[in-house]
Design an enzyme around this catalytic site. Structure first.
Site, PDB file in Angstrom:
ATOM      1  N   HIS A  93       0.833  -1.203   0.000  1.00 14.01           N
ATOM      2  CA  HIS A  93       0.000   0.000   0.000  1.00 14.01           C
ATOM      3  C   HIS A  93       0.870   1.255   0.000  1.00 14.01           C
ATOM      4  CE1 HIS A  93       0.746  -0.780   4.257  1.00 14.01           C
ATOM      5  NE2 HIS A  93       0.280   0.395   4.595  1.00 14.01           N
ATOM      6  N   HIS A  95       1.322   3.893   2.042  1.00 18.49           N
ATOM      7  CA  HIS A  95       1.933   4.560   3.198  1.00 18.49           C
ATOM      8  C   HIS A  95       3.461   4.532   3.100  1.00 18.49           C
ATOM      9  CE1 HIS A  95      -1.979   3.755   5.653  1.00 18.49           C
ATOM     10  NE2 HIS A  95      -2.074   4.832   4.882  1.00 18.49           N
ATOM     11  N   ASP A  97       5.862   4.276   5.105  1.00 19.69           N
ATOM     12  CA  ASP A  97       6.667   3.259   5.805  1.00 19.69           C
ATOM     13  C   ASP A  97       6.623   1.907   5.102  1.00 19.69           C
ATOM     14  OD1 ASP A  97       3.943   3.058   6.662  1.00 19.69           O
ATOM     15  OD2 ASP A  97       4.551   1.865   8.390  1.00 19.69           O
ATOM     16  N   HIS A  98       5.926   1.833   3.956  1.00 23.43           N
ATOM     17  CA  HIS A  98       5.927   0.622   3.127  1.00 23.43           C
ATOM     18  C   HIS A  98       6.417   0.913   1.707  1.00 23.43           C
ATOM     19  CE1 HIS A  98       3.668  -1.981   5.997  1.00 23.43           C
ATOM     20  NE2 HIS A  98       3.368  -0.795   6.469  1.00 23.43           N
ATOM     21  N   HIS A 150      -7.453  -1.243   5.369  1.00 29.19           N
ATOM     22  CA  HIS A 150      -6.443  -0.334   5.927  1.00 29.19           C
ATOM     23  C   HIS A 150      -6.298   0.876   5.007  1.00 29.19           C
ATOM     24  CE1 HIS A 150      -2.928   0.843   8.223  1.00 29.19           C
ATOM     25  NE2 HIS A 150      -2.184   0.846   7.129  1.00 29.19           N
ATOM     26  N   ASP A 174      -0.143  -4.413   5.972  1.00 32.18           N
ATOM     27  CA  ASP A 174      -0.877  -3.977   7.161  1.00 32.18           C
ATOM     28  C   ASP A 174      -2.300  -4.544   7.206  1.00 32.18           C
ATOM     29  OD1 ASP A 174       1.338  -2.635   7.969  1.00 32.18           O
ATOM     30  OD2 ASP A 174       0.507  -0.617   7.827  1.00 32.18           O
ATOM     31  N   HIS A 212       4.814  -5.557  10.114  1.00 36.01           N
ATOM     32  CA  HIS A 212       5.344  -4.936  11.339  1.00 36.01           C
ATOM     33  C   HIS A 212       5.632  -5.982  12.408  1.00 36.01           C
ATOM     34  CE1 HIS A 212       4.513  -0.602  10.524  1.00 36.01           C
ATOM     35  NE2 HIS A 212       3.552  -1.094   9.750  1.00 36.01           N
TER      36      HIS A 212
END
Length: 306
Positions: A93, A95, A97-98, A150, A174, A212
Site C-alpha cells: 500500500h 503509506h 513506511d511501506h 487499511h 498492514d 510490522h
C-alpha cells in the site's frame, strides 16, 4: 492521517523516521531468521522502528523481489550481501513506511518494476495489478490479492510454495499481523472482515509474513480479551522470550493465528461474550461478525493510545 498519507509533510515525517531508526537500530530492530526451501529464500529485513521488508530470492537464478522496501539503504545492503538481481518491488500500500524506498531502488535498479494497486497512490508504480493477478520473478510466482480496509487499494501477496515443496507464503503488509490487524483508515469493518476472510481462505499451513513487528503488543492486548485461552498464553510467553532477545517473531501460520488472533476469531462465542456482544436474530452472521470486529478494533485503538 490525511497529512501523513496525502501531503509532503507525510514524506518528511517518514524521512525523519528513517534517520532516527538508523541511529537507534544500526543493525535493525530485530534479529531475523532467513527461511529457506529448495530453490527459494525469504529474508526478512528489519527496517524503521518496527517494520519489515522482505527480500524473496529465486536461489537458482539469483533473481529477487522485495516486498515493501521502507528503507532503501537496508534493502540495498541485503541485495548486495545476497548477490542477487532485483527484478520486482511488491508494494502492499501507499503509506511511506511501506513504499518510501521505491524511488531510490528504482534509480539503482533501472529494469526493476513496481507492482501494486492503482487504487493507492503508490510511488513509482509501473505495473498496476488487479485482484488475483499473478506475477513471475524467475521461478517464483506471486499472486496479488485485493485486501482493502487499511487503505482503499491495499494488496497482499501470496508466494506459491508448491514448486518448492513448501507452504504458501502470505506477505500481508498492514492487513494482518501476528495477533493483530491493520487500522481501518480507509475502510469499514465489513470491508476489513471480507479481506481477513480472504487471507484465512488461503489455508492453515500458509506462512504469515506481516509488515510490522507488533507481536508482543497485539498478544498482550488479545490476552485482556480472552482470559482463558491456552494457545494465546503459550504464544505470549514465546513472544516475550523472543523479544527479550531482540529476535523476530516472523513467520506465524494462519492456522496458529486462528487460535489466538481476536481479529480472526469474530465467529467465536467466547470472544463475543468477552466483548458483551450478542447476535440479534434477524442479523446476517457476517454483519454480526463485522460488529465484533469493529468493537475489537475500537478497543485496540484505545489500548494503543494509553
Amino acid at each position: 492521517y490525511s497529512l501523513y498519507a496525502r501531503t509532503r509533510l507525510g514524506y518528511l515525517f517518514y524521512q525523519r523516521q528513517v534517520r532516527k531508526a538508523r541511529e537507534r537500530y544500526p543493525h535493525g530492530h530485530s534479529a531475523p531468521q532467513p527461511c529457506c526451501f529448495p530453490g527459494v529464500k525469504i529474508l526478512p529485513i528489519p527496517v524503521l522502528s518496527n517494520n519489515y521488508s522482505y527480500l524473496v530470492i529465486d536461489t537458482d537464478s539469483g533473481r529477487a523481489a522485495v516486498v515493501d522496501p521502507s528503507d532503501p539503504l537496508a534493502v540495498q545492503a541485503a541485495i548486495e550481501e545476497e548477490g542477487v538481481m532485483l527484478e520486482a518491488i511488491f508494494c502492499t500500500h501507499k503509506h511511506w513506511d511501506h513504499s518510501g524506498g521505491n524511488a531510490a531502488l528504482r534509480q539503482q535498479h533501472g529494469s526493476c518494476k513496481v507492482y501494486g494497486s492503482a487504487l493507492d497512490a503508490i510511488p513509482e508504480l509501473t505495473n498496476p495489478l488487479t485482484d488475483k493477478e499473478k506475477v513471475s520473478v524467475g521461478c517464483l510466482t506471486f499472486e496479488a490479492l485485493a485486501t482493502p480496509g487499511h487503505t482503499v487499494g491495499h494488496m497482499a501477496y501470496v508466494l506459491d510454495g508448491g514448486p518448492f515443496g513448501g507452504p504458501p507464503c502470505l506477505f500481508s503488509g498492514d492487513l494482518l499481523f501476528l495477533a493483530g490487524c491493520g487500522r481501518l483508515f480507509e475502510g469499514s469493518p465489513e470491508t476489513m472482515l471480507a479481506s481477513l476472510d480472504v487471507a484465512v481462505g488461503l489455508g492453515e499451513d500458509t506462512l504469515l509474513w506481516p509488515g510490522h513487528e507488533y507481536a508482543l503488543e497485539c498478544l498482550t492486548f488479545a490476552s485482556l480479551l480472552e482470559l482463558d485461552n491456552p494457545a494465546l498464553e503459550q504464544k505470549l510467553r514465546w513472544a516475550t522470550q523472543q523479544r527479550q532477545e531482540k529476535r523476530s517473531t516472523c513467520p506465524s501460520t494462519l492456522g496458529e493465528e486462528q487460535t489466538y488472533n481476536p481479529f480472526l476469531r469474530t465467529h467465536r462465542p467466547e470472544l463475543q461474550a468477552a466483548l458483551g456482544l450478542r447476535w440479534a436474530g434477524g442479523e446476517h452472521p457476517n454483519a454480526f461478525r463485522a460488529r465484533v470486529l469493529k468493537e475489537v478494533r475500537r478497543r485496540k485503538d484505545l489500548y494503543k493510545a494509553t
